[in-house]
Scaffold this active site. Sequence first.
Site, PDB file in Angstrom:
ATOM      1  N   ASN A   1      -0.173  18.132 -29.070  1.00  0.00           N
ATOM      2  CA  ASN A   1      -1.583  18.525 -29.037  1.00  0.00           C
ATOM      3  C   ASN A   1      -1.708  19.797 -28.194  1.00  0.00           C
ATOM      4  O   ASN A   1      -1.765  19.742 -26.972  1.00  0.00           O
ATOM      5  CB  ASN A   1      -2.430  17.394 -28.450  1.00  0.00           C
ATOM      6  CG  ASN A   1      -3.910  17.648 -28.584  1.00  0.00           C
ATOM      7  OD1 ASN A   1      -4.346  18.794 -28.671  1.00  0.00           O
ATOM      8  ND2 ASN A   1      -4.698  16.595 -28.586  1.00  0.00           N
ATOM      9  N   ASP A   2      -1.751  20.932 -28.884  1.00  0.00           N
ATOM     10  CA  ASP A   2      -1.829  22.219 -28.187  1.00  0.00           C
ATOM     11  C   ASP A   2      -3.067  22.341 -27.313  1.00  0.00           C
ATOM     12  O   ASP A   2      -3.147  23.236 -26.472  1.00  0.00           O
ATOM     13  CB  ASP A   2      -1.843  23.366 -29.203  1.00  0.00           C
ATOM     14  CG  ASP A   2      -0.488  23.583 -29.854  1.00  0.00           C
ATOM     15  OD1 ASP A   2       0.524  23.225 -29.246  1.00  0.00           O
ATOM     16  OD2 ASP A   2      -0.456  24.105 -30.979  1.00  0.00           O
ATOM     17  N   CYS A   3      -4.022  21.477 -27.543  1.00  0.00           N
ATOM     18  CA  CYS A   3      -5.310  21.600 -26.841  1.00  0.00           C
ATOM     19  C   CYS A   3      -5.420  20.694 -25.629  1.00  0.00           C
ATOM     20  O   CYS A   3      -6.455  20.689 -24.953  1.00  0.00           O
ATOM     21  CB  CYS A   3      -6.461  21.318 -27.811  1.00  0.00           C
ATOM     22  SG  CYS A   3      -6.531  22.479 -29.177  1.00  0.00           S
TER      23      CYS A   3
END
Length: 811
Positions: A482-484
């Site tokens: 999850n890049d966020c």
Amino acid sequence: MKFGHFDDDAREYVITTPRTPLPWINYLGSEAFFSLVSHTAGGYSFYKDAKLRRITRYRYNNVPADSNGRYYYIKEGSTIWNPGWQPTQTELDFYECRHGLGYSIITGKKNRLAARLELFVPVGDNCEIDRLVLTNESDAPKSFTVFSYVEFCLWNAVDDSTNFQRNFSTGEVEVEGSTIYHKTEYRERRDHYALYTVNAPVDGFDTSRDAFLGAWRSNANPEVVEKGACTNSVAHGWAPVGVHQINVTLNPGESRSLIYMLGYIENPQEEKWAAPGVINKTRAHELMARYATDAQVDEALAKLHTHWNSLLSTYAVRSSDKKLDRMVNIWNQYQCMVTFNMSRSASYYESGTGRGMGFRDSCQDLLGFVHLIPARARERILDIAATQFPDGSAYHQYQPLTKKGNMDVGSGFNDDPLWLIAAVYAYLGETGDMSILDEQVDFDNDHTLAQPLLEHLRRSFGYLTTHKGPHGLPLIGRADWNDCLNLNCFSDTPGESFQTTGPSEGPVAESVFIAGMYVKYGNEFAEILEATNHADEAAAVRDEVAKMEHAALTAGWDGKWFRRAYDAYGHVVGGQECEEGQIFIEPQGMCVMAGIGVDTGEAVTALQSVQTRLDTKYGIVLLQPAYTKYHLELGEISSYPPGYKENAGIFCHNNPWVSCAETVVGHGDRAFEIYKKTCPAYIEDISEIHRTEPYVYSQMVAGCDAATFGEAKNSWLTGTAAWTFVDVSQYILGIQPTLAGLKIDPCLPHEMDGFTLRRVWRGATYEITVDNTAHAEKGVASMTVNGQPVPTNTLSPAPAGTTVQVKVVMG
């Protein structure tokens, strides 16, 4: 509400109105030259790299939408129209677009004149072919004029859209007969040019956009088309275009075909010029000669169809569920090919100007592609591994043209190294080609640092082993899958990148999701080591895996589900004590897929929590409750409004993880229920809500907290394609390539009586019949191979070229 329908026999999606909710596109090309084409002939083309070798311009976020592409204007009297409706938007008497495998066919009719536009990229050549077939369906002769139109990009798509003080002076062309050559910057450092040609004498041409459109006009109402005659303009600076004028007269019932080509040519430095200032066109002439006649184009189309027939014969199922068969046999595998080619670089949502090939993305895409063309998967693995850092960490992305890592979004995403193990294991299971492990592969594209690929895997695993936090869980670094979820970012300044701001390494923030990956892919690494006679090292790896499994079941367990992470302060993320974001989808799927808690009950409990807390009618949301305020310590995930993207959106990429996990615990009904909720063929009827293409997966669907619940975004280039194919092909239908052999372990909805399946594996063809008249969800009661009972459901490789008959009885 539908805007078209599937034609399974033709393997096409047929769009019957140009007024779809969004542009519905297709991809042409599967090697080096690629084109995106919408149902109204919009889109763009490039060679290998959508940023560095963009051939035609496209304007994202434009109004009206999708208003640049390859356009063919027909002027008959005062009526001007396009076969694909755009950009003139003249009402048509008939419209149809057929998106097929590597080609699209757009047909428009107006005033009893039919125009059929066939678009494809031929196998083995760097060009797009557009064949326009015009037919007079009236009972009187018709005279009309056809104008073609493309707008050239000045190669680097970022520079093209920003550096106007230079670009307004660099556009340059040559015109030779019916061919327009785009040679901007060829005089200096470039060894390549583009061409746009037609296989007929022209009655005029234009290469200046200003001359073609006229002042203050758009491509919806070009002045040249209105006047009915080109100006023979030659572009000098400003914006070069390619326009051909052809005057046509057809008798009643008569047809005429015009074959247009958009091509890309490279010349060796020593062969750049034919004369001072004149480009060497030898290779261009050879390319054009290969597609100058209808017979040649027909042959190229037949070759393209044969190409896809061969690829899709590798895995094909026949069941009582036509929607399942449709997705498995056609569209899901097709999308897997596209995502393998593109990674996340070029779509109608990914502009091709930023992200290149993702390290993690490409490794995951390979999982759904490796059975199609194993040799290309092998090449891709070596390309990816060569961008790895010597310590085992990785660039997060690399450019497809140079194959070198770039730092546009930084590095330090600590799940990246483990995905390389996943990709290599998938390749080895598919092919049995252990020689790849001995290949010398650079670190950071530095030849002096090259080591065998096996050493790359060793350092991948070692990086996570030596980067643990206070709870013995892997450090998250910049982010995990999850890049966020940016636990080391702490950005409070507008416009800063969440992926590059703050330290990439923090000594505290940990990821339970990566812990699940470490167990799953650590065990696969141990299998690889055992298969290569490294038994002692394999045992050490399994010891580390056992420690991680213990950490996941203690520090990572929240009582009813797996926690998501620990932040930089050591606080739980994704736990009952959290006011918002109490439960996340990712660790539930990955930890159970890894087998964590399967024997002790936590796995079933976690999946029950997913169903109770995260499930909706359109799919499983990423987290609940949604974040309603910005959390500095969490980063980008809390920057989205509730229900969108990672903030409680339905992230389709990780829905199949939960479906896979349900098969691990034997829940066939639930696994298939999850599969259907995001599967395009099953939700075609809600296209007015879903909006994106009903034949491919999208990255995200708005969650139940969103005002537009059920609306999808970011179609085509998503790991959803590969992971859903892994889910349905290996977990639900249960045909699993492993190092030990081909394992057959279906997990089906109880009402499914069974299926037959053709699977090519390591050169042999397996014709598999699964009998589930017992209406079991999981379990192989018996299995025969060529009529003989076998004691295990894992088959050893058969000799290449042979056919193996397998019958499985579930119960």
